[in-house]
Design a protein around this motif. Structure first.
Motif, PDB file in Angstrom:
ATOM      1  N   VAL A   1     -46.154 -40.555  44.113  1.00 31.27           N
ATOM      2  CA  VAL A   1     -46.985 -41.482  44.043  1.00 31.27           C
ATOM      3  C   VAL A   1     -46.823 -42.578  45.073  1.00 31.27           C
ATOM      4  CG1 VAL A   1     -47.156 -41.293  41.299  1.00 31.27           C
ATOM      5  CG2 VAL A   1     -44.779 -42.700  42.589  1.00 31.27           C
TER       6      VAL A   1
ATOM      7  N   CYS B   1     -41.547 -49.712  40.326  1.00 26.21           N
ATOM      8  CA  CYS B   1     -42.336 -48.838  40.896  1.00 26.21           C
ATOM      9  C   CYS B   1     -41.904 -47.602  41.596  1.00 26.21           C
ATOM     10  CB  CYS B   1     -43.008 -48.832  41.865  1.00 26.21           C
ATOM     11  SG  CYS B   1     -44.891 -50.167  41.520  1.00 26.21           S
TER      12      CYS B   1
ATOM     13  N   GLY C   1     -55.983 -41.261  41.797  1.00 25.95           N
ATOM     14  CA  GLY C   1     -55.901 -40.725  40.729  1.00 25.95           C
ATOM     15  C   GLY C   1     -56.238 -41.371  39.469  1.00 25.95           C
TER      16      GLY C   1
ATOM     17  N   VAL D   1     -51.212 -38.340  37.043  1.00 26.68           N
ATOM     18  CA  VAL D   1     -50.183 -37.893  37.789  1.00 26.68           C
ATOM     19  C   VAL D   1     -49.486 -37.382  36.673  1.00 26.68           C
ATOM     20  CG1 VAL D   1     -47.709 -38.789  38.808  1.00 26.68           C
ATOM     21  CG2 VAL D   1     -50.108 -39.676  39.032  1.00 26.68           C
TER      22      VAL D   1
ATOM     23  N   SER E   1     -50.723 -37.380  46.973  1.00 27.53           N
ATOM     24  CA  SER E   1     -50.569 -37.668  46.743  1.00 27.53           C
ATOM     25  C   SER E   1     -51.050 -39.526  46.126  1.00 27.53           C
ATOM     26  CB  SER E   1     -50.266 -38.516  48.242  1.00 27.53           C
ATOM     27  OG  SER E   1     -49.781 -40.154  48.462  1.00 27.53           O
ATOM     28  N   VAL E   2     -50.851 -39.773  44.590  1.00 29.44           N
ATOM     29  CA  VAL E   2     -51.449 -41.164  44.060  1.00 29.44           C
ATOM     30  C   VAL E   2     -51.383 -42.605  44.219  1.00 29.44           C
ATOM     31  CG1 VAL E   2     -52.464 -41.333  41.927  1.00 29.44           C
ATOM     32  CG2 VAL E   2     -51.689 -39.026  42.590  1.00 29.44           C
ATOM     33  N   SER E   3     -51.633 -43.553  45.229  1.00 31.21           N
ATOM     34  CA  SER E   3     -51.293 -44.852  44.637  1.00 31.21           C
ATOM     35  C   SER E   3     -51.346 -45.396  43.431  1.00 31.21           C
ATOM     36  CB  SER E   3     -52.635 -45.581  45.919  1.00 31.21           C
ATOM     37  OG  SER E   3     -53.459 -44.127  46.034  1.00 31.21           O
ATOM     38  N   LEU E   4     -49.951 -45.246  43.523  1.00 27.19           N
ATOM     39  CA  LEU E   4     -49.883 -46.449  42.839  1.00 27.19           C
ATOM     40  C   LEU E   4     -50.032 -47.828  42.602  1.00 27.19           C
ATOM     41  CD1 LEU E   4     -47.719 -46.253  39.693  1.00 27.19           C
ATOM     42  CD2 LEU E   4     -45.958 -46.299  41.691  1.00 27.19           C
TER      43      LEU E   4
ATOM     44  N   ALA F   1     -42.403 -43.972  39.083  1.00 20.44           N
ATOM     45  CA  ALA F   1     -42.173 -42.636  39.599  1.00 20.44           C
ATOM     46  C   ALA F   1     -41.463 -41.324  39.508  1.00 20.44           C
ATOM     47  CB  ALA F   1     -42.184 -43.095  40.955  1.00 20.44           C
TER      48      ALA F   1
END
Ligand code: SF4
Length: 187
Positions: A154, A169, A89, A142, A111-114, A173
């Motif tokens: 995410v 989390c 991200g 995002v 797909s974003v790593s949270l 999201a």
């Protein structure tokens, strides 16, 4: 396409011996033309997705990534599966411009790593080169991406997380307008 990244996640395998990383460790970054030729040489019908992912942050080569998406779509292959970007991200931070409008029409999913539900937890795990800016940059990415890409997730790697943190989390999201996804830790 790259092993470069602006983060230094505590669970990242990039610090391991190259021999332990198999084909994930590149001797040199492939030219975009070579990547295109290799993909087009495949029977794409046997794949459910084409995914640009790590280890390494794909948006370190955002312009090449976008060029590849354009070329793949222009090739007119009936067997082209959906194209997804897995990212930390930080693409806009890395490229010094908001790249999210450029995702439109190119990526089917992002797909974003949270990694964490709050700044402290996020920074503890991902250790971005830009420090605290990395947290805000990821959130902004995002929020922007959901305007341009049909499917934005995410994701959390199931590493060192309490049920309460997982739930926080999931709520974050939701606030960001993205789908929440838990990925098993493979390390
Ligand atoms: S964002 Fe991905 S490639 Fe970058 S340090 Fe974290 S796990 Fe490794």
């Amino acid at each position: 396409m790259t092993n470069r990244c602006d983060c230094h996640c505590v669970f990242c395998i990039r610090d391991q011996e190259a021999s332990a990383l198999g084909g994930l460790w590149l001797q040199e970054e492939p030219a975009k033309e070579a990547v295109l030729a290799e993909i087009l040489a495949q029977d794409l019908g046997q794949y459910t997705e084409i995914v640009f992912c790590g280890y390494g942050e794909p948006t370190c080569r955002a312009d090449d990534l976008f060029w590849l998406c354009d070329q793949l779509r222009a090739a007119g292959r009936a067997d082209l599966p959906p194209i997804r970007l897995n990212t930390n991200g930080h693409g806009s931070l890395i490229n010094h411009r908001d790249i999210t409008p450029e995702l439109k029409g190119r990526l089917d999913a992002v797909s974003v790593s949270l990694n964490g539900s709050n700044r402290e937890e996020y920074l503890r795990l991902t250790r971005p080169g830009a420090g605290e800016k990395g947290w805000q940059a990821m959130l902004d990415f995002v929020r922007q991406a959901v305007q341009y890409v049909p499917k934005v997730m995410v994701s959390i790697v199931d590493y060192d997380k309490s049920p309460q943190e997982m739930e926080a989390c999931r709520r974050l999201a939701e606030e960001l307008g993205a789908t929440f996804r838990v990925r098993p830790f493979a390390g």
